[in-house]
Design an enzyme around this catalytic site. Structure first.
Site, PDB file in Angstrom:
ATOM      1  N   GLU A   8       0.827  -1.218   0.000  1.00  0.00           N
ATOM      2  CA  GLU A   8       0.000   0.000   0.000  1.00  0.00           C
ATOM      3  C   GLU A   8       0.853   1.256   0.000  1.00  0.00           C
ATOM      4  OE1 GLU A   8      -3.033   0.249   3.045  1.00  0.00           O
ATOM      5  OE2 GLU A   8      -4.370  -1.075   1.947  1.00  0.00           O
ATOM      6  N   HIS A  12       8.607 -26.587  -1.538  1.00  0.00           N
ATOM      7  CA  HIS A  12       7.990 -27.711  -2.249  1.00  0.00           C
ATOM      8  C   HIS A  12       6.824 -27.263  -3.111  1.00  0.00           C
ATOM      9  CE1 HIS A  12      10.323 -30.775   0.023  1.00  0.00           C
ATOM     10  NE2 HIS A  12      10.464 -29.719   0.805  1.00  0.00           N
ATOM     11  N   LYS A  40     -14.263  -0.178  -3.759  1.00  0.00           N
ATOM     12  CA  LYS A  40     -15.341   0.197  -2.835  1.00  0.00           C
ATOM     13  C   LYS A  40     -16.445   0.926  -3.593  1.00  0.00           C
ATOM     14  CE  LYS A  40     -12.360   0.897   1.175  1.00  0.00           C
ATOM     15  NZ  LYS A  40     -11.778   1.906   2.050  1.00  0.00           N
TER      16      LYS A  40
HETATM   17  O1  PA5 Z   1      -3.494   0.965   5.873  1.00  0.00           O
HETATM   18  C1  PA5 Z   1      -4.601   1.412   5.735  1.00  0.00           C
HETATM   19  O2  PA5 Z   1      -4.861   2.608   5.908  1.00  0.00           O
HETATM   20  C2  PA5 Z   1      -5.763   0.509   5.359  1.00  0.00           C
HETATM   21  O3  PA5 Z   1      -5.354  -0.781   5.058  1.00  0.00           O
HETATM   22  C3  PA5 Z   1      -6.759   0.458   6.498  1.00  0.00           C
HETATM   23  O4  PA5 Z   1      -6.130  -0.006   7.648  1.00  0.00           O
HETATM   24  C4  PA5 Z   1      -7.952  -0.427   6.151  1.00  0.00           C
HETATM   25  O5  PA5 Z   1      -8.512  -0.049   4.928  1.00  0.00           O
HETATM   26  C5  PA5 Z   1      -9.012  -0.333   7.233  1.00  0.00           C
HETATM   27  O6  PA5 Z   1      -9.450   0.979   7.386  1.00  0.00           O
HETATM   28  P1  PA5 Z   1     -10.244   1.431   8.648  1.00  0.00           P
HETATM   29  O7  PA5 Z   1      -9.395   1.261   9.844  1.00  0.00           O
HETATM   30  O8  PA5 Z   1     -10.593   2.865   8.400  1.00  0.00           O
HETATM   31  O9  PA5 Z   1     -11.483   0.572   8.743  1.00  0.00           O
END
Ligand code: PA5
Length: 447
Positions: free
Chosen positions: A289, A310, A424
């Site tokens: 990310e 394996h 989303k």
């Molecule tokens: O790293 C990030 O920001 C995302 O992976 C969030 O942790 C994830 O989308 C969950 O978001 P939230 O804590 O707002 O539910």
């Protein structure tokens, strides 16, 4: 006190030591930009000095809440997705007995997870198990609006209230969320839940050392003070005053960027310790990310060895030469198992008699490293003296700091995740969520 140790020498031969050292100035600038808050995404730097800022009041508060769960629950469901659950699960899995759920005399509740998927069978089966057991809920969502955890929370909150009554349920639910915004904050305030704040300047994937990770880890019975202590050590070891040669985060960021420049587009995080599987999942989220944007970024993947030798071993040894490996090695096992001698030796294994199982594992590790280097796969190594809270704390902070520096070297903002929104929007349009009428029309015309 020993520390985790990074070795990058097995990358040389694929990239030159000189070229890696050539990153010194850039790395210092990137590290400096993190500390001065002058780089991209500078409003998300709350994780940078987080370990050293946690005080006694915060530790005691977290420990007291954990105690309440530990005294009243057989199972604690941690609800969250992405950065809101991976860090906690990674640490808990790393430190737990591998057969935890089979232990009859438990000192700690079993921690299970929900909201990290939308599996109907998963949720059905979880709710069936919870019907006969006292349970509690830690609901974690920074935005407080993420669909997966919100859906799981509604189901489990309803179940807990039905089983325990509303007043008792209220004491068994804790919310970890934004200070003021989001549906979870509104709900928690209205229902009177105990809450913890995820600060605005800490993104999900950098939040493991905040209550997001620390509360579930304490509930599982692990020492959050030692975890944070390890992170504090790395906070100072990876600081901007530390010379490149002594700063593991700086070196890791430099060498992986140089490997990437030289065609190594995939990094495999490797472990030889089954308990570390989830560290790979947490790391993939952190690096995926943070760096995968603007059509660039190393693809982070992970494997468990020797298991995956394996399955993926063939590809790694002889497939496209676009990968490098970062091996997490644990120097000392926590337990000793000596391989027995057998009179008849029908399995031909007496050459191992008297050796520790870990010695066999270590030779597999060494043999694999040599084979992969021979096969054209550069190897980096991170050695943990032992698997415990302290060294895991070091490891987590090391990876976070290196990720910030590495993202800046790549020229991206390592603290946003604009690409996560695309699915989303489509999902809401397909589910006809109010406010998505136009998108619904467009997407329905496409299917
Ligand atoms: O790293 C990030 O920001 C995302 O992976 C969030 O942790 C994830 O989308 C969950 O978001 P939230 O804590 O707002 O539910």
């Amino acid at each position: 006190m020993k520390n985790i140790k990074l070795s990058i020498d097995k990358a040389f031969g694929f990239v030159s030591e000189q070229n890696v050292a050539g990153y010194k100035a850039q790395v210092a600038a990137a590290n400096g930009a993190l500390h001065s808050g002058t780089g991209k995404g500078s409003d998300f730097l709350g994780w940078l000095n987080l370990p050293s800022s946690i005080d006694e009041t915060q530790f005691s508060d977290l420990e007291n809440t954990a105690k309440r769960f530990r005294e009243n629950c057989e199972i604690v469901v941690v609800i969250g997705i992405g950065g809101s659950y991976l860090g906690a699960k990674a640490v808990i899995d790393s430190l737990s007995n591998s057969f935890d759920w089979l232990q009859t005399e438990r000192k700690s509740p079993v921690v299970v997870y929900a909201g990290q998927n939308i599996g109907e069978d998963y949720l059905y089966e979880l709710q069936e198990i919870l019907k006969t057991r006292p349970f509690g809920i830690i609901s974690i969502s920074k935005s407080g609006t993420t669909t997966e955890p919100a859906l799981a929370f509604r189901l489990l909150k309803t179940q807990l209230e039905e089983q325990q009554g509303k007043a008792a349920a209220q004491k068994l639910i804790v919310a970890v969320t934004d200070k003021t915004h989001g549906a979870l904050r509104t709900l928690a305030t209205q229902e009177g839940y105990k809450t913890y704040v995820i600060e605005d300047n800490i993104g999900g994937r950098y939040s493991v050392l905040s209550p997001v990770g620390l509360l579930p880890i304490a509930v599982a019975g692990f020492d959050i003070r030692q975890l944070v202590k390890g992170a504090v050590t790395m906070e100072s070891k990876c600081g901007q005053e530390t010379r490149f040669e002594e700063n593991p985060a700086a070196q890791y960021a430099a060498v992986r960027n140089e490997l990437y420049k030289n065609g190594k587009k995939i990094e495999l995080l490797v472990n030889f310790h089954p308990k570390l599987h989830l560290i790979g999942e947490w790391w993939k989220q952190l690096y995926g990310e943070s760096e995968g944007k603007e059509n660039k970024g190393i693809f982070p993947a992970s494997v468990d060895f020797t298991t995956d030798l394996h399955s993926m071993g063939q590809w790694i040894q002889e497939g496209e030469r676009s990968i490098f490996e970062t091996v997490i090695s644990v120097k000392e096992s926590n337990h000793t198992k000596i391989f027995p001698h057998d009179q008849n030796n029908l399995d031909g294994l007496n050459f191992l008699a008297g050796k520790r199982v870990d010695e066999v594992n270590k030779m597999a590790e060494l043999g694999t490293m040599i084979a992969h280097i021979d096969g054209g796969v550069p190897n980096l190594k991170i050695e943990l003296p032992k698997l415990n809270e302290y060294y895991l704390g070091e490891l987590l902070y090391f990876f976070e700091k290196a990720c910030g520096i590495s993202g800046y070297l790549l020229g991206v903002n390592p603290f946003d995740q604009p690409g996560v929104e695309a699915y989303k929007k489509n999902m809401f349009a397909l589910l006809e969520k109010p406010g998505f009428e136009a998108e619904t029309k467009v997407i329905k015309a496409r299917i």
